[in-house]
Design an enzyme around this catalytic site. Structure first.
Site, short mmCIF file in Angstrom:
data_model
loop_
_atom_site.label_atom_id
_atom_site.label_comp_id
_atom_site.label_asym_id
_atom_site.label_seq_id
_atom_site.Cartn_x
_atom_site.Cartn_y
_atom_site.Cartn_z
CB VAL A 110 -1.34 -0.06 1.16
CG1 VAL A 110 -1.90 -1.09 1.17
CG2 VAL A 110 -0.08 0.44 2.37
CG HIS A 128 -3.42 -6.02 0.29
ND1 HIS A 128 -2.42 -6.92 1.01
CD2 HIS A 128 -4.56 -7.59 -0.42
CE1 HIS A 128 -2.66 -8.10 0.88
NE2 HIS A 128 -3.86 -8.63 -0.06
CB CYS A 173 -22.56 10.14 6.44
SG CYS A 173 -21.01 9.25 6.81
N GLY A 212 8.53 -10.97 -3.53
CA GLY A 212 9.04 -10.54 -2.68
C GLY A 212 7.41 -10.77 -1.90
CD GLU A 240 12.47 -16.48 4.85
OE1 GLU A 240 11.11 -16.62 4.64
OE2 GLU A 240 12.93 -16.82 5.32
#
Length: 285
Positions: A110, A128, A173, A212, A240
């Site tokens: 993000v 995301h 609102c 990643g 990994e």
């Protein structure tokens, strides 16, 4: 150095017309100094209490303690805004420049570093959410609002002033707005996260670069499964192994590249440029 098998498949891919999709996660931005959300530094400390990301990063927690969530979000936003793209980000931007309309970036991050590095808005799917927009927490409208620029950087644990709190209210609102991010107790949707569009492009993808990410969320897994079902090439670039590794390892069109994305992605870009003769693809009309 890329293997002969991968180089051969890259050359075959370049001769076709299928899509290149890059799927990125927190590991790319970690090299720019942004802590991963699930790591130790991703925890939020309030007094003697350590909140796990899966606890504070939820709509349920926001409904109970919105100011705590916003303090956490604003501190992380400060870290993200201070960060600069690394060679992994800029290499992905170069891939878009090479492939143009054959390119799509799907990012779980993000932080906006991909856009800062040069990737375009319309080819970047922030599945995301992002830190540059807010929206009504009561969903009175589906409008995304620009993050109030009057709210500056925040230290860890620093609260909001009364004036800043008012800036976070919905113009329609008057409810408190929320960060435009996907929380742990929420679901993907097309309106805010372009989930349907991402899956549609996955069905046209001939080369998927996974960079990643550990593959712990639903939509990236669906993207991976879709590309594999369509017999696309999958290259996993990570420090990994992750949830994709075993299936990739057993596939003739799957490749595991272990190391820093800031080192491996430039090598991949150079190889593609050589195979292309340094010429970008034409824009589709």
């Amino acid at each position: 150095m890329l293997s002969k098998e991968l180089t051969y498949l890259l050359e075959k891919f370049l001769q076709g017309d299928r899509q290149l999709m890059v799927l990125t996660g927190a590991g790319v931005s970690a090299e720019s100094g942004i802590p991963t959300y699930r790591g130790v530094e991703g925890y939020w400390t309030k007094g003697s209490r350590n909140y796990k990301p899966e606890e504070i990063g939820t709509l349920r927690f926001f409904q109970k303690k919105p100011e705590e969530v916003w303090k956490f979000a604003l501190y992380r936003r400060t870290i993200c805004k201070r960060a600069q793209p690394n060679l992994g980000h800029t290499s992905i931007a170069k891939l878009e420049n090479i492939f143009r309309d054959r390119f799509t970036l799907i990012t779980q991050n993000v932080d906006g570093l991909h856009l800062k590095a040069g990737n375009s808005d319309h080819r970047t799917y922030q599945i995301h959410g992002d830190i540059d927009h807010i929206r009504c927490s009561l969903n009175c409208t589906r409008t995304l609002y620009e993050f109030p620029q009057e709210i500056g950087e925040k230290k860890q644990g620093e609260g909001l002033t009364g004036a800043e709190w008012e800036l976070l209210r919905c113009p329609e609102c008057d409810a408190i707005c929320r960060p435009n991010v996907l929380w742990f107790d929420e679901f993907y949707n097309e309106r805010y996260y372009r989930s349907e569009s991402a899956l549609k492009i996955a069905g046209k993808t001939g080369l998927l670069l996974i960079v990643g990410t550990m593959g712990t969320t639903n939509l990236p897994n669906q993207i991976f499964d879709t590309v594999r079902f369509k017999q696309g090439i999958v290259v996993d670039i990570n420090l990994e192994d992750n949830l994709f590794s075993e299936e990739i390892r057993d596939s003739r069109t799957g490749f595991l590249l272990r190391g820093k994305s800031s080192e491996l992605l430039p090598q991949l870009v150079d190889e593609i440029r050589k195979l292309r003769g340094w010429q970008p693809f034409e824009e589709s009309i």
